[in-house]
Each structure stands twice: as C-alpha cells, then as structure tokens.
Design an enzyme around this catalytic site. Structure first.
Site, PDB file in Angstrom:
ATOM      1  N   ASP A 188       0.855  -1.187   0.000  1.00  0.00           N
ATOM      2  CA  ASP A 188       0.000   0.000   0.000  1.00  0.00           C
ATOM      3  C   ASP A 188       0.892   1.238   0.000  1.00  0.00           C
ATOM      4  O   ASP A 188       1.856   1.304   0.758  1.00  0.00           O
ATOM      5  CB  ASP A 188      -0.872  -0.045   1.262  1.00  0.00           C
ATOM      6  N   ASP A 229      -4.359   3.696   2.778  1.00  0.00           N
ATOM      7  CA  ASP A 229      -5.773   3.302   2.901  1.00  0.00           C
ATOM      8  C   ASP A 229      -5.930   1.815   3.221  1.00  0.00           C
ATOM      9  O   ASP A 229      -7.048   1.300   3.262  1.00  0.00           O
ATOM     10  CB  ASP A 229      -6.567   3.689   1.647  1.00  0.00           C
ATOM     11  N   ASP A 256      -4.760 -10.374 -15.937  1.00  0.00           N
ATOM     12  CA  ASP A 256      -5.867 -11.303 -15.755  1.00  0.00           C
ATOM     13  C   ASP A 256      -6.968 -10.924 -16.738  1.00  0.00           C
ATOM     14  O   ASP A 256      -7.273  -9.738 -16.906  1.00  0.00           O
ATOM     15  CB  ASP A 256      -6.380 -11.195 -14.312  1.00  0.00           C
ATOM     16  N   ASP A 287      -9.160 -16.197 -16.668  1.00  0.00           N
ATOM     17  CA  ASP A 287      -9.972 -16.644 -15.544  1.00  0.00           C
ATOM     18  C   ASP A 287     -11.103 -17.582 -15.986  1.00  0.00           C
ATOM     19  O   ASP A 287     -11.866 -17.239 -16.896  1.00  0.00           O
ATOM     20  CB  ASP A 287     -10.584 -15.387 -14.904  1.00  0.00           C
ATOM     21  N   GLU A 338      -6.905 -20.580 -16.796  1.00  0.00           N
ATOM     22  CA  GLU A 338      -7.275 -21.189 -15.529  1.00  0.00           C
ATOM     23  C   GLU A 338      -8.318 -22.219 -15.925  1.00  0.00           C
ATOM     24  O   GLU A 338      -9.381 -21.860 -16.430  1.00  0.00           O
ATOM     25  CB  GLU A 338      -7.869 -20.170 -14.562  1.00  0.00           C
ATOM     26  N   HIS A 396      -3.744 -17.047  -5.281  1.00  0.00           N
ATOM     27  CA  HIS A 396      -4.683 -16.331  -4.411  1.00  0.00           C
ATOM     28  C   HIS A 396      -5.931 -17.150  -4.081  1.00  0.00           C
ATOM     29  O   HIS A 396      -6.766 -16.702  -3.327  1.00  0.00           O
ATOM     30  CB  HIS A 396      -5.085 -15.023  -5.104  1.00  0.00           C
ATOM     31  N   ASP A 397      -6.079 -18.326  -4.685  1.00  0.00           N
ATOM     32  CA  ASP A 397      -7.253 -19.171  -4.431  1.00  0.00           C
ATOM     33  C   ASP A 397      -6.934 -20.385  -3.563  1.00  0.00           C
ATOM     34  O   ASP A 397      -7.822 -21.186  -3.293  1.00  0.00           O
ATOM     35  CB  ASP A 397      -7.825 -19.689  -5.757  1.00  0.00           C
TER      36      ASP A 397
HETATM   37  C1  GLC Z   1     -11.098 -17.628 -10.530  1.00  0.00           C
HETATM   38  C2  GLC Z   1     -10.293 -16.683  -9.696  1.00  0.00           C
HETATM   39  C3  GLC Z   1     -10.984 -16.503  -8.395  1.00  0.00           C
HETATM   40  C4  GLC Z   1     -12.335 -15.899  -8.665  1.00  0.00           C
HETATM   41  C5  GLC Z   1     -13.129 -16.727  -9.664  1.00  0.00           C
HETATM   42  C6  GLC Z   1     -14.285 -15.960 -10.207  1.00  0.00           C
HETATM   43  O1  GLC Z   1     -11.166 -18.880  -9.977  1.00  0.00           O
HETATM   44  O2  GLC Z   1      -8.985 -17.139  -9.575  1.00  0.00           O
HETATM   45  O3  GLC Z   1     -10.245 -15.734  -7.496  1.00  0.00           O
HETATM   46  O4  GLC Z   1     -13.047 -15.785  -7.471  1.00  0.00           O
HETATM   47  O5  GLC Z   1     -12.360 -17.112 -10.769  1.00  0.00           O
HETATM   48  O6  GLC Z   1     -13.872 -14.966 -11.085  1.00  0.00           O
HETATM   49 CA    CA Z   2      -3.591   2.034  -1.248  1.00  0.00          CA
END
Ligand code: GLC
Ligand code: CA
Length: 564
Positions: A26, A30, A103, A205, A260, A333-334
């Site tokens: 950051d 914020d 992405d 995605d 993905e 991140h998942d």
């Molecule tokens: C993919 C992303 C995930 C998101 C989902 C819906 O799996 O990696 O973080 O919540 O798609 O877009």
């Molecule tokens: Ca920020």
C-alpha cells in the site's frame, strides 16, 4: 529428450511471479495495496530474477470478489490508481526485462458494468443478449450450481424484466453470453486494446466455462452440486471461441496465454493447448489441489498424500511429452500457502520445507507459477473466527453449513488449512507495524508471524528462503535441462520421498526431495544407473546450515539437486 527437437519459447523458459496487488504494497495508507506500491517495489521484483509477472485483476470493480467482478474493462480500479500509474508500472517492468501478464475475466462481468445495466433494463434492450436470461414464464430454470451464491443457486430472479440471469459465481458476477457474436467482438477489441498498450499476455480466468449448453438443459444427477464444474467446462463451443480469439487477437502478438482450467483433465487438456489447435499456450489444472480436499474445502486424510501427489503430477507431465506445454504451481490467491498445504509450517521445519517446495517448482518440467510471499516462506494465517474472513466464498459456505445444521467446528478447522484468505494476507516486508505493508489499517489482517518472517530480515541472510529462491531461479535459468529435460519419476510408491531425473541430451540431473520429517537414506546406485563419483550437488537446502553429507542421506525436508 533432444534439445534440437524442442521449440524454444520465452514463456516456456520464464518463471512467472504472481502479484495479488491488493496485498502487495500500500502506498497511500488506505490499507489496500496499489499500483504505486508495486512501482515502489520494482527493484525487489527484479532482484528475484523472475521473468514474467502476472497481475491479478486491476480493472474498475466494485470488489464483490476482489476485482474478479469488472465494471469497466478499459480502466483501472480507483483504489489501485490510474491508467498513468499502470503505464508507468508496465514501463518499469519492461525496463527490467520483465514481461507483464494481465488477468482476463470474461466468463462474467460485474452487475455494475454498463452492459449489464442496459441488459437488465428491458427485454428488448440491444444489450439484452450480452448475458444469459431465462424468462420467468417458462417456469423455474434447470438447476445450475454457483460457487458464491448464498444458496449455491446460479440463477437469480430479476424483477425488472421478470426473468432469471445466470451467475456461476456471485449474483454480482453475471455470466457473459459468448453465444452472441457482438459480445465476442467486444472482448477481442478490449484484448487488443491492452496488447496495444504493450502487455505480454493474459491469464484467463475460468475460461473453460465460457460456452454454455444450448437451452440450458438439466444436467445428469452425477453432475449436480460442485461436480457441475466438469459440465461447465464441456460447453459445446469452447474451442470454437478460443480459436476465434486466437485468430482475432493472439496471433498478432508475441504473447503468452494461460487458461485457468477448472474441468481440465489429462484426457482433454491437449484440445486446449496443443500447438496445432491454435487456442492457448498453457493451462493450469486443479487435480493436485483437490487431493484430500472435498466439497466446501473440507479436508480428509489424503490432504498431504505424497504418493497421490506424485501420481497426479507425473501423469500431467506425460501428457505434454510430444505436444503442448505444462505448468506447475502450488500457491495462488485461491489456495492456501504452499508451506502449510504441502510442507510443514511448524517453527522447526518451516524454513526447510518451504525451500523444498520451491526446489520442486523450479526443477520440474513446465512453466513455474510462483506466488508472491512464498519466496519468504509465508504461511497460513489460520483465522479462529469467521468474522476475520473477507472472502465471500468462505463466508457463504459457512452460512450454508450453519443453515443446514452442519459441523461448523470441522468447517473452521478445514478452512484454517484451505481458505483462500490464507494466501491473501499482506506481504510481510519488515518487522515494523503491519509488516511495512501499510501505514493504515490493512484490508485483511497481517499474519502475526511477521516479526520472524519478513523480506527485510531475509535480504542479508545468505541462508534465507529468499536467497535460496534467488539461487534456484539462477540455477534454472542457466540450465536448459531443468527447463526442457525429460522427467522420469523414481520411487513412485515411497510415501516420503519425491525423486526424479531430468535428462536433456547427455545431461542428467537428479532431484531428491524428502517431503517428511523422517531421516531417510536412499541407496542411490540402486535407484539409478550412474557414476556417482562425478556427481556434484548443484543446490542443497541444508548446505549452509549443516555439514554437507553423503549423497542420498536426507534429513527432514531436505532437497538436493544433483548433477550426474
Ligand atoms: C477464478 C479466480 C478466483 C475468482 C473466480 C471468479 O477462480 O482465480 O479468485 O473468485 O475465478 O472470477
Ligand atoms: Ca492504497
């Protein structure tokens, strides 16, 4: 494997480093990471030696699902900065020889996107067919399972036009209608817009979900609930659309694409990534992530079953023997932090096991996707209270489980190991307040272990996970055998040891990984026919802290890369 038969590509030889911008750095207090924060850390990123950065979505979004709900595909999320910041970031990466992959979230948009606002306003609006609608006079639509809906129902009734719309994810993420050629043209235009700005590729995605079955038929019983994912990936025109996308967009650039791929398996992935298909370059699958993890991320005894893991990874490698190209990853991140998921995050073994996992990722065939923070061995935060979670998926599943009178204790225990927020906690830069991530209140709690685990303290420590990671990156980049060499698994049934060779022309590298806290001595000459007198250790995660010992005598979580 012969080098002369291999088609070399930058995206095969590169190492991808994934940045989740919300939690990276950051810059304005914020509590939310932003583009300026990434710009301020460019030298750090360069110091890792990585070649490609994948940024999670940074487009305008109301953030129902942290940017995976886009309200304007051609603008930057206000919290993250401006288009000018983005251009500066892109230039800064390129100056350092790092490519940038964005992405692409086009299975769905945000319900706040202009298209959806128009689409829902009347049945004859020109944007009506940009989304999937089921008129209520036809009765209740056939069942569709939703990841993020509080009732797991992917159809949402909308009063304004007396119709239901489809949303595989949250009700604020309506699915786009790819059957409509106008929608497809808009998407290709938008992709070209970003390529013209100079980006180097897209991570796509849930791209396997874009084609829907005509008329939305009821799916067979065995595909109800979460199992519906496999049906979602079998839409009849998926490949037609991706090929069209390639024609309209990708073929014009020197770019990389990676799907993905929920619902991709070893028997169908080549349809997506074989070169002659002219669709995508790579795909990442979920088969290892789902070992020991069931519906709603409830885990079972197989959670760290190494024999199953080796089998999955070896089968996936074999698919790309002649065609296509694979990917390897543990964290993103998942998913949980890799050291908690596949290693051992106790104080005694965390460092060794996180180095071991990095060794695996960077010595396998396939492009490594490495998640920010793993290079310093960040571990799961393991929230005790549901109130600490921000992720809508965890919160909805918790509520569903509660409504059903399910086992909430089991739920909370499993989510300490598997919930997505474990990987989304801010990067631990130093031992000052909030780990140096923000001067304000972080959007998601910082892991309390930051005084021990942070970038600053690892920079100057030659034995740190961070410096080990850098050494691994250098080793892979200077070693085509580690990139292209044939992979052969040894000791398939050993529950503790993951061992394999990588062979390119006459060059053979042996990788020994002890995924357990047991001491294990392997009789190497019985494992592989080679002259061990000339063997040299290229990298060893115990090298700096212990006397180098006999080859094949492995301490807990020891990793050795050996040149034969
Ligand atoms: C993919 C992303 C995930 C998101 C989902 C819906 O799996 O990696 O973080 O919540 O798609 O877009
Ligand atoms: Ca920020």
């Amino acid at each position: 494997m012969k080098l002369k038969n291999i088609k070399r590509e930058w995206w095969k030889e590169g190492i991808v480093y994934q940045i989740y911008p919300r939690s990276f750095q950051d810059s304005n207090g914020d509590g939310v990471g932003d583009l300026r924060g990434i710009i301020n850390r460019l030298d750090y990123i360069e110091s890792l030696g990585v070649d490609i950065v994948w940024l999670n979505p940074i487009y305008s979004s109301p953030n129902d699902d942290n940017g995976y709900d886009i309200s304007d595909y051609r603008n930057i999320m206000a919290e993250f900065g401006t288009m000018q910041d983005f251009e500066e970031l892109l230039a800064g990466m390129h100056q350092r020889g790092i490519k940038v992959v964005m992405d692409l979230v086009v299975n769905h948009s945000s319900d706040e996107h202009e298209w959806f606002q128009q689409s829902r306003s009347s049945r004859d609006n020109p944007y009506r067919e940009y989304y999937h609608w089921w008129p209520a006079e036809k009765g209740t639509p056939p069942r569709r399972w939703s990841y993020f809906d509080p009732e797991a129902n992917a159809w949402k009734y909308d009063e304004q036009t007396d119709a239901y719309y489809l949303h595989y994810f949250s009700a604020k993420q309506p699915d786009l209608n790819w059957e409509n050629p106008k929608l497809r043209a808009e998407i290709y235009d938008m992709m070209n817009f970003w390529f013209m700005k100079g980006i180097d590729g897209f991570r796509m995605d849930v791209i396997t979900f874009i084609s829907k079955h005509d008329g939305y038929p009821e799916f067979p019983e065995e595909y109800q609930g979460q199992a519906m994912i496999d049906m979602y990936a079998k839409g009849p025109r998926l490949h037609e659309y991706l090929h069209e996308m390639h024609e309209n967009v990708m073929q014009h650039y020197d770019c990389m694409t990676v799907a993905e791929g929920p619902g991709t398996h070893i028997d169908n992935v080549l349809e997506l990534v074989a070169e002659d298909r002219k669709e995508l370059n790579m795909n990442y699958h979920f088969d290892h992530q789902s070992i020991g993890v069931g519906d709603r991320f409830i885990i079972n005894d197989d959670f760290q079953n190494l024999v199953k893991f080796k089998k999955v990874m070896s089968e996936w490698d074999a698919v790309f023997e002649d065609k296509g190209w694979g990917t390897v990853y543990f964290g993103n991140h998942d998913f949980p932090r890799m050291v908690t998921r596949w290693g051992n995050d106790s104080p005694q073994y965390r460092r060794f096991s996180s180095k071991l996992l990095s060794t695996y990722l960077l010595s396998m065939r396939g492009t490594p996707y490495y998640y920010m923070g793993d290079e310093i061995g960040m571990s799961n935060i393991k929230f005790d209270k549901i109130e600490d979670y921000q992720d809508l998926m965890t919160i909805n599943w918790y509520n569903l489980t509660k409504q059903e009178g399910g086992d909430l204790e089991e739920f909370m225990a499993s989510h300490k190991l598997c919930a997505r927020d474990n990987a989304r906690t801010p990067i631990q830069w130093d031992d000052t307040a909030n780990a140096g991530f923000t001067s304000g209140k972080p959007w998601l709690k910082v892991n309390g272990n930051y005084p021990e685990i942070n970038v600053d303290s690892q920079q100057s420590d030659p034995d740190s996970e961070l410096n080990y990671f850098r050494a691994l990156v250098r080793l892979r980049k200077n070693n085509l055998t580690l990139i292209y060499g044939q992979y052969s698994l040894l000791l398939a049934d050993d529950p503790d040891i993951y061992a394999y060779t990588r062979t390119l022309d006459d060059d053979v590298i042996l990788v020994l990984l002890n995924f357990s806290s047991n001491e294990r001595t392997l009789a190497l000459p019985e494992l592989i026919d080679a002259n061990f007198n000339n063997a040299s250790v290229l990298l060893d995660n115990y090298a700096n802290s212990e006397q180098t010992q006999q080859l094949g005598a492995l301490r807990p979580y020891q990793a050795q890369i050996i040149k034969l």
